[in-house]
Scaffold this active site. Structure first.
Site, PDB file in Angstrom:
ATOM      1  N   GLU A 111     -28.525  -2.752 -21.442  1.00  0.00           N
ATOM      2  CA  GLU A 111     -29.491  -3.072 -22.499  1.00  0.00           C
ATOM      3  C   GLU A 111     -30.592  -4.010 -22.008  1.00  0.00           C
ATOM      4  O   GLU A 111     -30.371  -4.821 -21.112  1.00  0.00           O
ATOM      5  CB  GLU A 111     -28.770  -3.792 -23.642  1.00  0.00           C
ATOM      6  CG  GLU A 111     -27.746  -2.949 -24.328  1.00  0.00           C
ATOM      7  CD  GLU A 111     -27.061  -3.705 -25.465  1.00  0.00           C
ATOM      8  OE1 GLU A 111     -26.001  -3.249 -25.896  1.00  0.00           O
ATOM      9  OE2 GLU A 111     -27.579  -4.752 -25.903  1.00  0.00           O
ATOM     10  N   CYS A 124     -35.931  -9.439 -21.948  1.00  0.00           N
ATOM     11  CA  CYS A 124     -34.602  -9.890 -21.539  1.00  0.00           C
ATOM     12  C   CYS A 124     -33.928  -8.763 -20.754  1.00  0.00           C
ATOM     13  O   CYS A 124     -33.802  -7.642 -21.245  1.00  0.00           O
ATOM     14  CB  CYS A 124     -33.823 -10.228 -22.810  1.00  0.00           C
ATOM     15  SG  CYS A 124     -32.123 -10.650 -22.512  1.00  0.00           S
ATOM     16  N   CYS A 131     -19.396  -7.296 -17.548  1.00  0.00           N
ATOM     17  CA  CYS A 131     -19.269  -8.665 -17.043  1.00  0.00           C
ATOM     18  C   CYS A 131     -17.810  -9.035 -16.871  1.00  0.00           C
ATOM     19  O   CYS A 131     -17.003  -8.858 -17.779  1.00  0.00           O
ATOM     20  CB  CYS A 131     -19.957  -9.654 -17.972  1.00  0.00           C
ATOM     21  SG  CYS A 131     -20.049 -11.306 -17.243  1.00  0.00           S
ATOM     22  N   CYS A 135     -16.138 -14.271 -21.237  1.00  0.00           N
ATOM     23  CA  CYS A 135     -16.238 -15.268 -22.312  1.00  0.00           C
ATOM     24  C   CYS A 135     -15.754 -14.611 -23.611  1.00  0.00           C
ATOM     25  O   CYS A 135     -16.079 -13.449 -23.878  1.00  0.00           O
ATOM     26  CB  CYS A 135     -17.679 -15.737 -22.473  1.00  0.00           C
ATOM     27  SG  CYS A 135     -18.360 -16.357 -20.930  1.00  0.00           S
ATOM     28  N   CYS A 138     -18.223 -12.980 -26.395  1.00  0.00           N
ATOM     29  CA  CYS A 138     -19.297 -12.115 -25.902  1.00  0.00           C
ATOM     30  C   CYS A 138     -18.840 -10.652 -25.833  1.00  0.00           C
ATOM     31  O   CYS A 138     -17.792 -10.353 -25.255  1.00  0.00           O
ATOM     32  CB  CYS A 138     -19.723 -12.611 -24.522  1.00  0.00           C
ATOM     33  SG  CYS A 138     -20.905 -11.523 -23.713  1.00  0.00           S
ATOM     34  N   CYS A 352     -26.648  -9.457 -26.059  1.00  0.00           N
ATOM     35  CA  CYS A 352     -26.764  -8.181 -25.381  1.00  0.00           C
ATOM     36  C   CYS A 352     -25.370  -7.618 -25.152  1.00  0.00           C
ATOM     37  O   CYS A 352     -24.437  -8.355 -24.894  1.00  0.00           O
ATOM     38  CB  CYS A 352     -27.478  -8.363 -24.046  1.00  0.00           C
ATOM     39  SG  CYS A 352     -29.095  -7.632 -24.048  1.00  0.00           S
TER      40      CYS A 352
HETATM   41  N1  SAH Z   1     -24.059 -14.228 -18.199  1.00  0.00           N
HETATM   42  C1  SAH Z   1     -25.142 -15.085 -18.478  1.00  0.00           C
HETATM   43  C2  SAH Z   1     -26.322 -14.377 -19.121  1.00  0.00           C
HETATM   44  C3  SAH Z   1     -26.000 -13.344 -20.156  1.00  0.00           C
HETATM   45  S1  SAH Z   1     -25.291 -13.960 -21.662  1.00  0.00           S
HETATM   46  C4  SAH Z   1     -24.711 -16.257 -19.321  1.00  0.00           C
HETATM   47  O1  SAH Z   1     -23.572 -16.257 -19.807  1.00  0.00           O
HETATM   48  O2  SAH Z   1     -25.486 -17.187 -19.456  1.00  0.00           O
HETATM   49  C5  SAH Z   1     -26.744 -14.674 -22.439  1.00  0.00           C
HETATM   50  C6  SAH Z   1     -26.442 -15.655 -23.548  1.00  0.00           C
HETATM   51  O3  SAH Z   1     -25.859 -14.978 -24.672  1.00  0.00           O
HETATM   52  C7  SAH Z   1     -25.449 -16.757 -23.161  1.00  0.00           C
HETATM   53  O4  SAH Z   1     -25.999 -18.018 -23.455  1.00  0.00           O
HETATM   54  C8  SAH Z   1     -24.262 -16.485 -24.069  1.00  0.00           C
HETATM   55  O5  SAH Z   1     -23.598 -17.697 -24.358  1.00  0.00           O
HETATM   56  C9  SAH Z   1     -24.904 -15.838 -25.279  1.00  0.00           C
HETATM   57  N2  SAH Z   1     -24.008 -15.028 -26.109  1.00  0.00           N
HETATM   58  C10 SAH Z   1     -23.072 -14.161 -25.694  1.00  0.00           C
HETATM   59  N3  SAH Z   1     -22.447 -13.606 -26.759  1.00  0.00           N
HETATM   60  C11 SAH Z   1     -23.001 -14.140 -27.875  1.00  0.00           C
HETATM   61  C12 SAH Z   1     -22.783 -13.969 -29.279  1.00  0.00           C
HETATM   62  N4  SAH Z   1     -21.851 -13.138 -29.733  1.00  0.00           N
HETATM   63  N5  SAH Z   1     -23.545 -14.692 -30.133  1.00  0.00           N
HETATM   64  C13 SAH Z   1     -24.494 -15.527 -29.666  1.00  0.00           C
HETATM   65  N6  SAH Z   1     -24.759 -15.718 -28.364  1.00  0.00           N
HETATM   66  C14 SAH Z   1     -24.006 -15.047 -27.467  1.00  0.00           C
HETATM   67 FE1  SF4 Z   2     -20.617 -12.570 -19.075  1.00  0.00          FE
HETATM   68 FE2  SF4 Z   2     -21.074 -12.632 -21.668  1.00  0.00          FE
HETATM   69 FE3  SF4 Z   2     -19.951 -14.710 -20.493  1.00  0.00          FE
HETATM   70 FE4  SF4 Z   2     -22.556 -14.174 -20.035  1.00  0.00          FE
HETATM   71  S1  SF4 Z   2     -21.644 -14.775 -21.980  1.00  0.00           S
HETATM   72  S2  SF4 Z   2     -20.963 -14.696 -18.518  1.00  0.00           S
HETATM   73  S3  SF4 Z   2     -22.493 -11.919 -20.108  1.00  0.00           S
HETATM   74  S4  SF4 Z   2     -19.048 -12.666 -20.654  1.00  0.00           S
END
Ligand code: SAH
Ligand code: SF4
Length: 389
Positions: A111, A124, A131, A135, A138, A352
């Site tokens: 995406e 973006c 990934c 986390c 996410c 994303c």
């Molecule tokens: N992997 C990198 C970049 C991609 S994630 C990182 O973790 O920074 C980009 C952002 O989206 C991160 O700050 C993450 O904390 C946030 N994010 C992921 N899932 C989310 C969700 N469900 N709601 C709000 N922010 C989210």
């Molecule tokens: Fe990976 Fe999502 Fe964690 Fe970013 S927030 S490091 S994309 S699992």
């Protein structure tokens, strides 16, 4: 290139699809010059080709209309300029933001998000087709690891979205906040940055990480450094370990030390991303703890209200607007700089992976096949058609 399970985990997800012809967008600028130098004469033609690619983002040799026909044919025999193919675009949100779902030649889906703002526009980009960091809040993490994106796949997202919206390049910002962990794909990220810098200055490019310390230190050594954004998301080690298991590998105190080492010259700041989860990390006391954690760092906090999704744990919810305000007020009182992402469009960018998550099971294969067969000119027609409706 192949990967082996003997390699350290950070380096394992590695390669793009095997193509018989070399994609010239997979080459770093210096390597591109060298490769073209072997078959292109006289040398000024090389400059023209590089301009067509890195300035204009063309994805067909035939579009290079100041090159002799025979040279275009010779290039097309040996090389490709393939970009990802658009599979879906969401309807523009109220603020004009639009999300793109792309399909890659091996069927992976990624995406990107287009985000127009008053005086600039951000795109973006995704850096991996999944990934491995995992986390718990996410969607990309929920669906698990995916391979590294190649430079052509990253720079291709940029040029396709930029072209569809005809964004003046001088107004462009690029953020690596889409699917994946960019600092686990350093070998492809660095040449991608070098290509993007032809049009977008390093101070307008931001790389967001979950806190991969060796990657942060590597980025710090680059001559042309992008801005750094770090997803902190919890004010202490215990909670960060709960929602970001990577903290066990790269502890919070060591991550903070790496952020202090990252050069923030010429008025730049590190962005601290903080996903607000109702009743978990959103109290005024949490805000004060976060302010203490980042004290002394040239940083601004980007508070991101959690974006809910059926694939994520039920207890994770977006805080009320009142709770968000209280959190932000407490942060400001503690002396921190803070911005909040409130509009819907901005938030889809922060999450994303959700569009792919929605379509993961239901997209019929023939849609994917059709997108892979679609020529760039047809994609352009498709856009015109959508605008007319
Ligand atoms: N992997 C990198 C970049 C991609 S994630 C990182 O973790 O920074 C980009 C952002 O989206 C991160 O700050 C993450 O904390 C946030 N994010 C992921 N899932 C989310 C969700 N469900 N709601 C709000 N922010 C989210
Ligand atoms: Fe990976 Fe999502 Fe964690 Fe970013 S927030 S490091 S994309 S699992």
């Amino acid at each position: 290139m192949t990967t082996s399970n003997d390699e350290p985990p950070d380096r394992r997800l590695h390669v793009g699809p095997a193509l018989s012809r070399l994609n010239l967008y997979d080459l770093a600028p210096a390597q591109l010059q060298k490769t073209l130098g072997e078959i292109v004469f006289p040398p000024f033609r090389i400059k023209q080709i590089v301009q067509w690619m890195h300035r204009r983002g063309v994805d067909a040799f035939d579009a290079m209309n100041n090159l002799p026909k025979e040279l275009r044919a010779k290039l097309a025999e040996r090389f490709t300029l393939e970009f990802p193919h658009v599979l879906e675009r969401t309807a523009p949100a109220s603020d004009g933001s639009q999300k793109y779902l792309f399909v890659l030649p091996d069927g992976n889906r990624i995406e990107s998000v287009y985000m127009p703002m008053r005086d600039r526009t951000s795109i973006c980009l995704s850096s991996q087709a999944g990934c491995a960091v995992g986390c718990t809040f996410c969607v990309t993490g929920f669906f698990g690891a995916g391979r590294n994106l190649t430079p052509s796949e990253m720079v291709g997202q940029f040029f396709i979205v930029q072209r569809e919206h005809d964004v003046p390049l001088e107004l462009m910002n690029v953020v690596f906040m889409g699917m994946g962990e960019p600092l686990l794909n350093m070998e492809n990220l660095v040449p991608t940055l070098d290509m993007l810098y032809t049009n977008v200055a390093p101070k307008r490019v931001t790389v967001s990480t979950s806190g991969i310390i060796p990657g942060i230190d590597e980025l710090a050594k680059l001559d042309r450094r992008p801005n750094l954004a770090v997803s902190i998301n919890a004010p202490d080690r215990k909670r960060r370990e709960e929602i970001m298991p990577i903290t066990k590998k790269y502890p919070l105190d060591e991550l903070m030390a790496a952020l202090h080492r990252y050069p923030t010259d010429r008025g730049r700041e590190v962005t601290i991303e903080y996903v607000l989860l109702a009743g978990y990390n959103d109290s005024p006391a949490d805000a004060a703890a976060l302010a203490r954690l980042i004290h002394g760092l040239r940083a601004k906090v980007n508070a991101i209200p959690f974006n809910e999704d059926p694939n994520l744990p039920k207890w994770m919810q977006r805080p009320t607007d009142e709770a968000i305000d209280d959190f932000v007020d407490a942060l400001v009182e503690s002396g921190a700089h803070v911005t909040v992402r409130r509009s819907k469009g901005r938030e889809i960018a922060a999450a994303c992976g959700q569009l792919r998550g929605k379509t993961e099971r239901k997209l019929p294969q023939r849609r994917v096949d059709r997108a892979l067969r679609t020529e760039p000119a047809e994609i352009e027609r498709d856009v015109v058609h959508r605008e007319r409706r």
